[in-house]
Design an enzyme around this catalytic site. Sequence first.
Site, PDB file in Angstrom:
ATOM      1  N   PHE A 119     -18.796  39.370  74.896  1.00 21.39           N
ATOM      2  CA  PHE A 119     -18.467  38.920  76.247  1.00 21.39           C
ATOM      3  C   PHE A 119     -19.132  39.873  77.238  1.00 21.39           C
ATOM      4  CE2 PHE A 119     -14.873  36.083  77.930  1.00 21.39           C
ATOM      5  CZ  PHE A 119     -15.226  35.024  77.113  1.00 21.39           C
ATOM      6  N   GLN A 232     -13.149  37.200  92.258  1.00 20.21           N
ATOM      7  CA  GLN A 232     -14.196  36.992  91.242  1.00 20.21           C
ATOM      8  C   GLN A 232     -14.799  35.604  91.357  1.00 20.21           C
ATOM      9  OE1 GLN A 232     -13.470  36.994  86.669  1.00 20.21           O
ATOM     10  NE2 GLN A 232     -14.694  38.787  87.210  1.00 20.21           N
ATOM     11  N   HIS A 234     -17.042  33.204  89.278  1.00 27.01           N
ATOM     12  CA  HIS A 234     -17.588  33.080  87.924  1.00 27.01           C
ATOM     13  C   HIS A 234     -19.009  32.560  88.045  1.00 27.01           C
ATOM     14  CE1 HIS A 234     -18.038  32.110  83.718  1.00 27.01           C
ATOM     15  NE2 HIS A 234     -16.878  32.690  83.465  1.00 27.01           N
ATOM     16  N   LEU A 244     -15.032  25.307  84.834  1.00 26.29           N
ATOM     17  CA  LEU A 244     -15.568  26.503  84.174  1.00 26.29           C
ATOM     18  C   LEU A 244     -16.423  26.164  82.956  1.00 26.29           C
ATOM     19  CD1 LEU A 244     -15.416  29.656  84.183  1.00 26.29           C
ATOM     20  CD2 LEU A 244     -13.799  29.394  82.334  1.00 26.29           C
ATOM     21  N   GLU A 247     -17.722  32.002  79.665  1.00 30.31           N
ATOM     22  CA  GLU A 247     -18.638  33.093  79.337  1.00 30.31           C
ATOM     23  C   GLU A 247     -18.930  33.106  77.832  1.00 30.31           C
ATOM     24  OE1 GLU A 247     -18.096  36.596  81.752  1.00 30.31           O
ATOM     25  OE2 GLU A 247     -17.768  37.719  79.917  1.00 30.31           O
ATOM     26  N   ARG A 278     -19.606  39.752  85.421  1.00 28.37           N
ATOM     27  CA  ARG A 278     -19.694  38.505  86.199  1.00 28.37           C
ATOM     28  C   ARG A 278     -20.196  38.701  87.621  1.00 28.37           C
ATOM     29  NH1 ARG A 278     -14.037  35.868  84.000  1.00 28.37           N
ATOM     30  NH2 ARG A 278     -14.889  35.451  81.933  1.00 28.37           N
ATOM     31  N   HIS A 343     -13.083  32.080  90.873  1.00 29.24           N
ATOM     32  CA  HIS A 343     -12.490  31.990  89.540  1.00 29.24           C
ATOM     33  C   HIS A 343     -11.208  32.796  89.376  1.00 29.24           C
ATOM     34  CE1 HIS A 343     -12.362  31.528  85.217  1.00 29.24           C
ATOM     35  NE2 HIS A 343     -12.461  32.823  85.020  1.00 29.24           N
ATOM     36  N   ARG A 381     -13.171  41.986  87.263  1.00 24.76           N
ATOM     37  CA  ARG A 381     -12.523  41.854  85.948  1.00 24.76           C
ATOM     38  C   ARG A 381     -13.549  41.507  84.876  1.00 24.76           C
ATOM     39  NH1 ARG A 381     -10.383  37.446  82.795  1.00 24.76           N
ATOM     40  NH2 ARG A 381     -10.965  35.907  84.373  1.00 24.76           N
TER      41      ARG A 381
HETATM   42  C1  LIG Z   1     -10.732  27.900  83.808  1.00 22.53           C
HETATM   43  C2  LIG Z   1     -10.267  29.294  83.505  1.00 22.53           C
HETATM   44  C3  LIG Z   1     -10.585  29.871  82.289  1.00 22.53           C
HETATM   45  C4  LIG Z   1     -10.156  31.158  81.993  1.00 22.53           C
HETATM   46  N1  LIG Z   1     -10.478  31.721  80.779  1.00 22.53           N
HETATM   47  C5  LIG Z   1     -10.040  32.969  80.479  1.00 22.53           C
HETATM   48  C6  LIG Z   1     -10.330  33.570  79.216  1.00 22.53           C
HETATM   49  O1  LIG Z   1     -10.973  32.971  78.360  1.00 22.53           O
HETATM   50  N2  LIG Z   1      -9.869  34.812  78.973  1.00 22.53           N
HETATM   51  C7  LIG Z   1      -9.144  35.519  79.900  1.00 22.53           C
HETATM   52  O2  LIG Z   1      -8.751  36.646  79.608  1.00 22.53           O
HETATM   53  N3  LIG Z   1      -8.830  34.955  81.094  1.00 22.53           N
HETATM   54  C8  LIG Z   1      -9.249  33.714  81.402  1.00 22.53           C
HETATM   55  N4  LIG Z   1      -8.942  33.164  82.622  1.00 22.53           N
HETATM   56  C9  LIG Z   1      -7.960  33.840  83.485  1.00 22.53           C
HETATM   57  C10 LIG Z   1      -6.550  33.641  82.906  1.00 22.53           C
HETATM   58  O3  LIG Z   1      -6.452  32.383  82.299  1.00 22.53           O
HETATM   59  C11 LIG Z   1      -5.458  33.747  83.964  1.00 22.53           C
HETATM   60  O4  LIG Z   1      -5.676  34.854  84.787  1.00 22.53           O
HETATM   61  C12 LIG Z   1      -4.090  33.901  83.302  1.00 22.53           C
HETATM   62  O5  LIG Z   1      -3.902  32.910  82.330  1.00 22.53           O
HETATM   63  C13 LIG Z   1      -2.991  33.860  84.342  1.00 22.53           C
HETATM   64  O6  LIG Z   1      -1.755  33.800  83.684  1.00 22.53           O
HETATM   65  P1  LIG Z   1      -0.408  33.908  84.515  1.00 22.53           P
HETATM   66  O7  LIG Z   1       0.692  33.777  83.541  1.00 22.53           O
HETATM   67  O8  LIG Z   1      -0.442  35.117  85.366  1.00 22.53           O
HETATM   68  O9  LIG Z   1      -0.451  32.645  85.482  1.00 22.53           O
HETATM   69  P2  LIG Z   1      -0.482  31.080  85.179  1.00 22.53           P
HETATM   70  O10 LIG Z   1      -0.832  30.750  83.797  1.00 22.53           O
HETATM   71  O11 LIG Z   1      -1.302  30.499  86.262  1.00 22.53           O
HETATM   72  O12 LIG Z   1       1.013  30.652  85.361  1.00 22.53           O
HETATM   73  C14 LIG Z   1       1.640  30.634  86.623  1.00 22.53           C
HETATM   74  C15 LIG Z   1       3.010  30.057  86.456  1.00 22.53           C
HETATM   75  O13 LIG Z   1       3.716  30.213  87.673  1.00 22.53           O
HETATM   76  C16 LIG Z   1       4.342  28.996  88.004  1.00 22.53           C
HETATM   77  N5  LIG Z   1       4.462  28.943  89.465  1.00 22.53           N
HETATM   78  C17 LIG Z   1       3.501  29.115  90.389  1.00 22.53           C
HETATM   79  N6  LIG Z   1       4.025  28.976  91.619  1.00 22.53           N
HETATM   80  C18 LIG Z   1       5.334  28.709  91.458  1.00 22.53           C
HETATM   81  C19 LIG Z   1       6.405  28.447  92.343  1.00 22.53           C
HETATM   82  N7  LIG Z   1       6.269  28.402  93.662  1.00 22.53           N
HETATM   83  N8  LIG Z   1       7.614  28.201  91.811  1.00 22.53           N
HETATM   84  C20 LIG Z   1       7.810  28.192  90.475  1.00 22.53           C
HETATM   85  N9  LIG Z   1       6.838  28.426  89.596  1.00 22.53           N
HETATM   86  C21 LIG Z   1       5.612  28.686  90.085  1.00 22.53           C
HETATM   87  C22 LIG Z   1       3.440  27.926  87.442  1.00 22.53           C
HETATM   88  O14 LIG Z   1       4.175  26.735  87.262  1.00 22.53           O
HETATM   89  C23 LIG Z   1       3.038  28.569  86.130  1.00 22.53           C
HETATM   90  O15 LIG Z   1       4.036  28.334  85.175  1.00 22.53           O
HETATM   91  C24 LIG Z   1      -9.400  31.875  82.941  1.00 22.53           C
HETATM   92  C25 LIG Z   1      -9.108  31.303  84.169  1.00 22.53           C
HETATM   93  C26 LIG Z   1      -9.564  30.043  84.472  1.00 22.53           C
HETATM   94  C27 LIG Z   1      -9.306  29.490  85.835  1.00 22.53           C
END
Ligand SMILES: Cc1cc2nc3c(=O)[nH]c(=O)nc-3n(C[C@H](O)[C@H](O)[C@H](O)COP(=O)(O)OP(=O)(O)OC[C@H]3O[C@@H](n4cnc5c(N)ncnc54)[C@H](O)[C@@H]3O)c2cc1C
Length: 570
Positions: A119, A232, A234, A244, A247, A278, A343, A381
């Site tokens: 990566f 960031q 992407h 997306l 990568e 990135r 991203h 990141r």
């Molecule tokens: C397309 C894409 C691909 C990616 N691929 C990778 C990868 O391969 N490897 C890597 O390390 N990272 C990757 N990332 C980044 C990574 O996926 C995210 O940063 C990470 O999954 C975020 O997890 P989280 O639990 O913080 O938030 P999220 O998974 O976004 O979860 C947020 C949660 O909060 C809840 N929520 C939000 N607002 C409210 C509200 N007002 N009230 C109640 N609930 C709420 C939502 O319902 C959800 O359950 C990628 C990102 C994207 C966009």
Amino acid sequence: MRIEEYDAVVAGAGLSGLRTGLELSTKWNIAVISKVYPVRSHSGAAQGGINAALGNLEEGRDDTPKSHAFDTVKGSDYLADQNVVMFMCEEAPKIVVEFESMGAPFSRLESGLIAQRPFGGAGFPRTCYAGDRTGHTLLHTLYEQCIGNNVKFFDEYFLIDLIKVEEKIVGIITLDISKGELVIFRAPYVILATGGFGRIFKQSTNALINTGDGNGAAFRAGVPMQDCEFVQFHPTTLYGTNILMTEGARGEGGFLFNNIGERFMSKTAPKAMELAPRDIIARAIDIEILEGRGFENAYVHLDLTHLGEEKIKERLPGIRDISMYFAGVDPIDEPIPVQPGQHYSMGGIATKYKGDFGETDLSGLYVMGECSCLSVHGANRLGGNSLLETSVFGRAIGRNLLQRGLPELSSIEIVKKAEDNAISSIESLLKQWETNTGIVPVEIRDKMGETMNKNVGVFRKEEELKIAYEDLKNLQKSFLNVHVQTSDRKFNYGLVRTLELRNMLDIAEVSAYAALWRKESRGAHYRWDYTTRDDKKYLAHSLVYRSKEGLKLKTKPVILGIFEVKERVY
Ligand SMILES: Cc1cc2nc3c(=O)[nH]c(=O)nc-3n(C[C@H](O)[C@H](O)[C@H](O)COP(=O)(O)OP(=O)(O)OC[C@H]3O[C@@H](n4cnc5c(N)ncnc54)[C@H](O)[C@@H]3O)c2cc1C
């Protein structure tokens, strides 16, 4: 008014919220609320993988957590807090093995070991993956574990605001979307895991639900936002839709070409080429386009054709599907048109200087995952480190809180008074939105996205940042007269979108403001008018607060001491 009482409430059911909830549920009575059904959380969109120095490949045998930490700190342009990075990288192999023991179906090597791929910015192939659907795999695995451990979920509950008594958290106020009722969750600990805020930009790889709701709630409660100038972009999002293109595609050997058939990364990162970090590749692509070497002045080519059908079908099936459905291109035969797109948010809710992981200055409030700034990513990141962050710190924060124990509760009369105040202020806000005659939220949201895209993008400069900041202040004024068209509160998504917009406007304004303040180029924040890094003035985190006079900025020291601060060369 319904009041739910718990030892802790977790807002968010992505990987961060689920891993925290799982840990806390081993001893406490906890609730996890989510505005969408948990496995619809945005973590499920993650494609490429999760980093851990397992050294499973021959070329990775010399990998160590310290090399992982070094790559992360260098990738961050030395803005990450080094002690936190070191902790994450040391925990990484354990967390991946934990996922494996929970049954996560990782892709495998012939030997049976977990497969790893190269990566960007990584010295060794250390990204563990499940095809190109790693997030989906991990999210479902954790959700099953939570169900097995009787974690109590409240699906389609929207966090509106935090409730505090003096500087101590006592709960949150939510909207039960299906019933249209306000519900209070009373708890001495609140953990925000509400994900990123990429949708403040018009072009983004993020789901429409990534609107910074936890950030808005924390900001309104007086908790500052940290490092929000670092966004960031992407490098490889599908031209037009900005979906997306992981990568992992370059990790598997994909090349980037301009319109004269040149692998242009040789000019910017001759050693790392397509596997530079990135920020560097996104800028290189935009330069090609700006200087006329892009296709249709808008994109470059991501070429996978030399990888062959078998490898593409086995390792990148999702990328192939998306390219075919959304661009009419089969990457087995043709290059994919790609352009940079928003991203990830490196910044987020500030954590306490030298506090416990995720601890904020508001007593009892913890934050984690993409909504937070635990400062493991600094100014840029590395791919694969975010899934890691969610799980490592979800577990760590859960364990720390259980060890700390439940605090003494505030007097119930004072808590009830704070809850009553929260309810009446939200009720009057909602009524005002229903009776207003002004602008509808979508118009403000579009204008916000446009100005962020145009003026706070990959390349920035003073005049444009000022335009964005002024635009956002004006949009805040228009928002005072925002109009929600339907007053029936049941499943009222007009209302939900308006609540989201309130949060997005705050964070967009913070992001433009902090970008104006940082007069240097570091990581993902590149300024045409200050093109070099200035460690003397700006080797510091930005903290933005809201005061009566408007936004205010303070700085916070970066925790150094493990790796020497140097220039980044790839
Ligand atoms: C397309 C894409 C691909 C990616 N691929 C990778 C990868 O391969 N490897 C890597 O390390 N990272 C990757 N990332 C980044 C990574 O996926 C995210 O940063 C990470 O999954 C975020 O997890 P989280 O639990 O913080 O938030 P999220 O998974 O976004 O979860 C947020 C949660 O909060 C809840 N929520 C939000 N607002 C409210 C509200 N007002 N009230 C109640 N609930 C709420 C939502 O319902 C959800 O359950 C990628 C990102 C994207 C966009």
